[in-house]
Motif scaffolding. Structure first.
Motif, PDB file in Angstrom:
ATOM      1  N   ASN A  45      24.204   4.547 -40.775  1.00 24.36           N
ATOM      2  CA  ASN A  45      24.608   5.916 -41.110  1.00 24.36           C
ATOM      3  C   ASN A  45      26.104   6.144 -40.887  1.00 24.36           C
ATOM      4  O   ASN A  45      26.531   7.203 -40.435  1.00 24.36           O
ATOM      5  N   THR A  46      26.883   5.122 -41.209  1.00 27.93           N
ATOM      6  CA  THR A  46      28.324   5.144 -40.963  1.00 27.93           C
ATOM      7  C   THR A  46      29.070   4.746 -42.227  1.00 27.93           C
ATOM      8  O   THR A  46      28.675   3.813 -42.914  1.00 27.93           O
ATOM      9  N   LYS A  47      30.158   5.473 -42.515  1.00 29.61           N
ATOM     10  CA  LYS A  47      30.977   5.152 -43.669  1.00 29.61           C
ATOM     11  C   LYS A  47      32.416   4.944 -43.229  1.00 29.61           C
ATOM     12  O   LYS A  47      32.996   5.800 -42.551  1.00 29.61           O
ATOM     13  N   ARG A  79      25.831  11.447 -38.882  1.00 27.99           N
ATOM     14  CA  ARG A  79      26.486  10.731 -39.978  1.00 27.99           C
ATOM     15  C   ARG A  79      27.956  10.624 -39.586  1.00 27.99           C
ATOM     16  O   ARG A  79      28.628  11.633 -39.328  1.00 27.99           O
ATOM     17  N   VAL A 120      27.231  15.656 -38.506  1.00 28.89           N
ATOM     18  CA  VAL A 120      28.231  14.900 -39.259  1.00 28.89           C
ATOM     19  C   VAL A 120      29.534  14.949 -38.462  1.00 28.89           C
ATOM     20  O   VAL A 120      29.975  16.036 -38.067  1.00 28.89           O
ATOM     21  N   GLU A 149      31.784  16.140 -47.704  1.00 33.81           N
ATOM     22  CA  GLU A 149      30.572  15.771 -46.965  1.00 33.81           C
ATOM     23  C   GLU A 149      30.525  16.489 -45.617  1.00 33.81           C
ATOM     24  O   GLU A 149      29.457  16.945 -45.180  1.00 33.81           O
TER      25      GLU A 149
END
Length: 593
Positions: free
Chosen positions: A336-338, A317, A292, A219
């Protein structure tokens, strides 16, 4: 690898010491005491352990933290203390090691098993404290050893120092258990050592971590403006080289924390400093422009994010990789956070899995970052240059002199924060302190421990106020005399950070210097009392002249740097007091001079 050493006199105390030594520790930091007498003897007669006798238990554990950090977390720091007040004295240093994920092993004495309080009294045994209740919240694992299960208890507890997210472990051995005679051999030690290593490897969940990290890298590489935030978790996992490979292969701009910024030399074109609330403006600009951001093993505490973790790079991101689910929980639910729970030991394989992957970033992204840095830094230098002896000037000179050295600054205070803010690591430089807790007074002991944990030259850096909290450890430095050790003391006449905050909010100060009730003795007389060489430096020109003359083979020296009482620390957010009396921090976007 040579066979482990087995003590001639064999009891549970000697077995515990032999097993810790077999795991790689070659130095033990100790203060002797009656309730640890059998362990004291085992250490004193061990053929492969060097005992370093400190002057306070807080310093013993702090030195063990400095040792493991200087060894890049590859070997555990080892401390041996006595019961009661010896245990309570260790708490601050245990908390420092716990917050910074430092694998520290503490063996502690205890009164006889039958004498341990079972009634809930305030004071029962001789010098007894409620050690289990006191220590358990400060460490990964606490164990009180009994004679029937000692091997199992030692294996389980010692493995915890390195398993998963590392941290300190505390093993308490009552006096009657220490001296219990047992039979064991080299083969016994080897078997338990192998079981410990097996448990550590099993904790890593390699396949799942690999898949998750590989997906996150994929990503990141699809981004137009990717940014890598390299946290200290990369060093703790021993994957610094993989992080550097990732950065150089894809021309990734990289930012850091104050504990990780030495993973890449500051001269590298990909190095963009440490964004946050006390930071160069260009670092925050790079953070704020990325689309990102991949965070590798970074706690992003409130100090780093200026109490605004929700806004830290929130235009992008954000991908957070951490082994500790509690750290990830801080970011759960942000837009928008993982959050990715994974062990960074898998990073090298994940990086190689993407060896043929192309980055979607255009050449203009890195060039924009470089241009902002190159535009900003001359302005910063022009603004901060002074005819006075400033910490900015000290940091600039020591940065140029830093190649291949280990720098261990103090963990708190105006001078230390200013130094960390402006220090720029050179080639092969190591730089660390007790960042998570930020306790005054641990810097000297950290640097002493570092001198035994690394073959490289160690440079300590304390402030005058912090030095007084563990000034007795100058005796340890003087007695063991590690070659080339330089202790720079940033002497600004007291507690400058407290002076600044009291002046800002109340217009008056108390307890910050000699005029307001805080006495700090003459450092020249202190050095003489501890039989240490001493130099006073009053100007940057004199410091610049001194540095090449500091011979790496000379005994330790205390260098008294008489720095300006106040100086500009560069752009920062501001702490203000609201109408309701509560403090608040201005937004990161408003970072300014």
């Amino acid at each position: 690898m040579s066979q482990p050493y087995v003590s001639e006199t064999r009891n549970i105390a000697s077995y515990a010491v032999d097993l810790v030594a077999a795991l790689g520790s070659d130095t033990v930091f100790s203060l002797t005491g009656g309730m640890a007498m059998f362990m004291n003897r085992a250490v004193a007669t061990h053929k492969r352990l060097k005992p370093v006798y400190c002057q306070h238990e807080q310093a013993c554990v702090a030195a063990a933290e400095g040792y493991t950090k200087a060894a890049d977390f590859r070997r555990a720091g080892f401390a041996l203390i006595t019961a009661g007040p010896g245990v309570s004295n260790s708490v601050t240093s245990l908390l420092s090691a716990y917050g910074d994920s430092a694998p520290v092993i503490v063996l502690a004495g205890q009164i006889k098993t039958d004498d341990i309080d079972r009634f809930g009294t305030r004071a029962h045994g001789i010098q007894e404290v409620p050690s289990q209740a006191l220590i358990t919240p400060c460490v990964k694992k606490f164990a009180r050893v009994d004679p029937l299960n000692y091997r199992k208890q030692l294996v389980e507890t010692l493995a915890e120092a390195f398993a998963g997210r590392p941290g300190p472990v505390f093993i308490e051995i009552p006096l009657d258990v220490q001296g219990a005679p047992i039979e064991y051999s080299v083969e016994t030690i080897v078997a338990d050592q192998a079981e410990i290593e097996k448990r550590i490897i099993a904790s890593r969940d390699a396949q799942q971590s690999l898949a998750r990290i590989s997906d996150a890298l994929g990503e990141l590489l699809k981004a137009k403006r990717p940014l890598l935030y390299v946290g200290n978790g990369c060093r703790i996992a021993g994957v610094e080289e993989a992080a550097r490979t990732l950065i150089s292969r894809y021309d990734l701009p990289a930012v850091f924390s104050w504990l990780s910024f030495d993973i890449l030399a500051s001269q590298d074109k990909h190095w963009f400093g440490c964004p946050g609330g006390l930071a160069p403006i260009y670092s925050n600009e790079v953070l704020a422009r990325a689309d990102v951001i991949l965070f590798l093993g970074a706690r992003l505490d409130l100090g780093t994010t200026a109490f605004q973790r929700h806004a830290f790079g929130d235009q992008a991101r954000r991908l957070f990789i951490d082994i500790d689910p509690a750290e990830l929980a801080k970011f759960a639910g942000f837009p928008n956070t993982k959050c990715i729970e994974a062990d960074l030991h898998a990073l090298p394989i994940a990086v190689e899995q993407h060896a043929t992957t192309n980055s979607a970033a255009g050449e203009g992204w890195l060039q924009w970052c470089i241009a902002r840095r190159d535009q900003y830094l001359p302005e910063e230098r022009e603004r901060l240059q002074s005819t006075e002896m400033t910490v900015f000037g000290v940091a600039e000179l020591l940065s140029r002199w830093s190649d291949g050295k280990v720098f261990v600054p103090a963990s708190s205070g105006y001078a230390e924060e200013t130094f960390s803010r402006f220090f720029a690591p050179g080639q092969g430089t190591r730089f660390f302190n007790g960042a998570s807790l930020g306790s005054m007074g641990l810097g000297l002991a950290h640097s002493i421990g570092a001198s035994f944990g690394s073959p490289r030259r160690v440079i300590g850096l304390e402030a005058d106020g912090g030095l007084m909290l563990n000034v007795q450890e100058l005796a340890t430095l003087s007695h063991y005399a590690p070659k080339g050790h330089v202790l720079f003391v940033l002497n600004n006449g007291g507690y400058e950070s407290i002076r600044a905050s009291q002046s800002r909010y109340f217009g008056a100060v108390s307890g910050v210097d000699g005029e307001t009730g805080l006495f700090i003795p003459d450092l020249a007389k202190i050095a003489e009392a501890f039989q240490l060489r001493y130099l006073r430096v009053d100007s940057l020109a004199a410091l610049d002249e001194l540095l090449p003359k500091l011979d790496p083979n000379d005994p330790p020296i205390l260098v008294d740097l008489c720095v300006a009482r106040f100086e500009n620390r560069g752009p920062s957010v501001k702490t203000k007091i609201g109408e309701d009396g509560k403090p608040y921090t201005t937004p990161l976007a408003e970072l300014s001079w």
